[in-house]
Scaffold this active site. Sequence first.
Site, PDB file in Angstrom:
ATOM      1  CG  HIS A 188      79.350  -3.040  10.268  1.00 37.09           C
ATOM      2  ND1 HIS A 188      79.292  -3.716  11.462  1.00 37.09           N
ATOM      3  CD2 HIS A 188      78.305  -3.498   9.527  1.00 37.09           C
ATOM      4  CE1 HIS A 188      78.263  -4.555  11.432  1.00 37.09           C
ATOM      5  NE2 HIS A 188      77.647  -4.433  10.277  1.00 37.09           N
ATOM      6  CG  HIS A 226      73.939  -1.746  10.856  1.00 43.96           C
ATOM      7  ND1 HIS A 226      72.890  -2.621  10.673  1.00 43.96           N
ATOM      8  CD2 HIS A 226      75.069  -2.480  10.672  1.00 43.96           C
ATOM      9  CE1 HIS A 226      73.358  -3.827  10.405  1.00 43.96           C
ATOM     10  NE2 HIS A 226      74.683  -3.774  10.379  1.00 43.96           N
ATOM     11  CE1 TYR A 252      77.387  -5.739   5.837  1.00 39.02           C
ATOM     12  CE2 TYR A 252      75.597  -7.140   6.601  1.00 39.02           C
ATOM     13  CZ  TYR A 252      76.421  -6.045   6.779  1.00 39.02           C
ATOM     14  OH  TYR A 252      76.281  -5.249   7.886  1.00 39.02           O
ATOM     15  CE1 TYR A 275      72.328  -8.102   9.244  1.00 35.83           C
ATOM     16  CE2 TYR A 275      72.771  -6.041   8.092  1.00 35.83           C
ATOM     17  CZ  TYR A 275      73.110  -6.975   9.060  1.00 35.83           C
ATOM     18  OH  TYR A 275      74.196  -6.757   9.859  1.00 35.83           O
ATOM     19  NE  ARG A 285      71.604  -5.370  14.369  1.00 34.79           N
ATOM     20  CZ  ARG A 285      72.756  -4.701  14.309  1.00 34.79           C
ATOM     21  NH1 ARG A 285      73.791  -5.200  13.677  1.00 34.79           N
ATOM     22  NH2 ARG A 285      72.882  -3.524  14.890  1.00 34.79           N
TER      23      ARG A 285
HETATM   24 FE   LIG Z   1      75.844  -5.410   9.742  1.00 28.35          FE
END
Ligand SMILES: [Fe+2]
Length: 233
Positions: free
Chosen positions: A156, A154, A102, A141, A151
Amino acid sequence: MKIYPRPEPGDQPTLLHPPYASTVRRAPVEPPILLPHTLSELTGPVFGDSPIGEVDNDLTRQHAGDPIGERIIVAGRVIDEDGHAIPHTLIELWQANAAGRYAHAVDNHTAPLDPNFTGAGRTLTDEHGNYRFVTIKPGAYPWRNHPNAWRPAHIHFSLFGPCFITRLVTQMYFPHDPLMPYDPVSQSIPNACARERLVSKFDIDLTEPEWALGYRFDFVLRGRDATPFEGQR
Ligand SMILES: [Fe+2]
């Protein structure tokens, strides 16, 4: 005034799901008390009136160069449980880059940042409830919930809908992701059919030749087919 039904048992994440470690600290110890909806919940919401920018729904055009990764189209409809369109509603999106990082100050994953990818976008549905984003397929990640925790890829999403209780914050996944069975976030939804509603569908008709694969993802705000909420509320 519209009556919004309560979620079916098992369709939404359980408040306490010990494999999802942070639920142990934040889940209430007493059972929730159901209250009647109030007028202020059944009206609104009001969100900022700053105009949607031309590239807000195209995360591949927000910087000088092209971001690294697999370009994809994510599109679908926002509807209520009876299939009626929810027009002109705000959808916001945020995600990791193709490497699973991110663009955020507290993300210390060793994967590289991409100077051409911020990973945030927004758009409004049209009069038929349709929306469309162009973005980069996010990478998996690590998240340190448990040993070797990753995870699944995905995206959000946050939606407002016609009133405060239709507000939805959720995550969209990709078909056949091998990490899904190991993901305590998505697995905190007891009902397997409800979990499946968080997985987008590859769509050859949405796919554009020589350009990008298309994934369809519809949102259902409240009701029997509601899109499961991320985490808990
Ligand atoms: Fe996330």
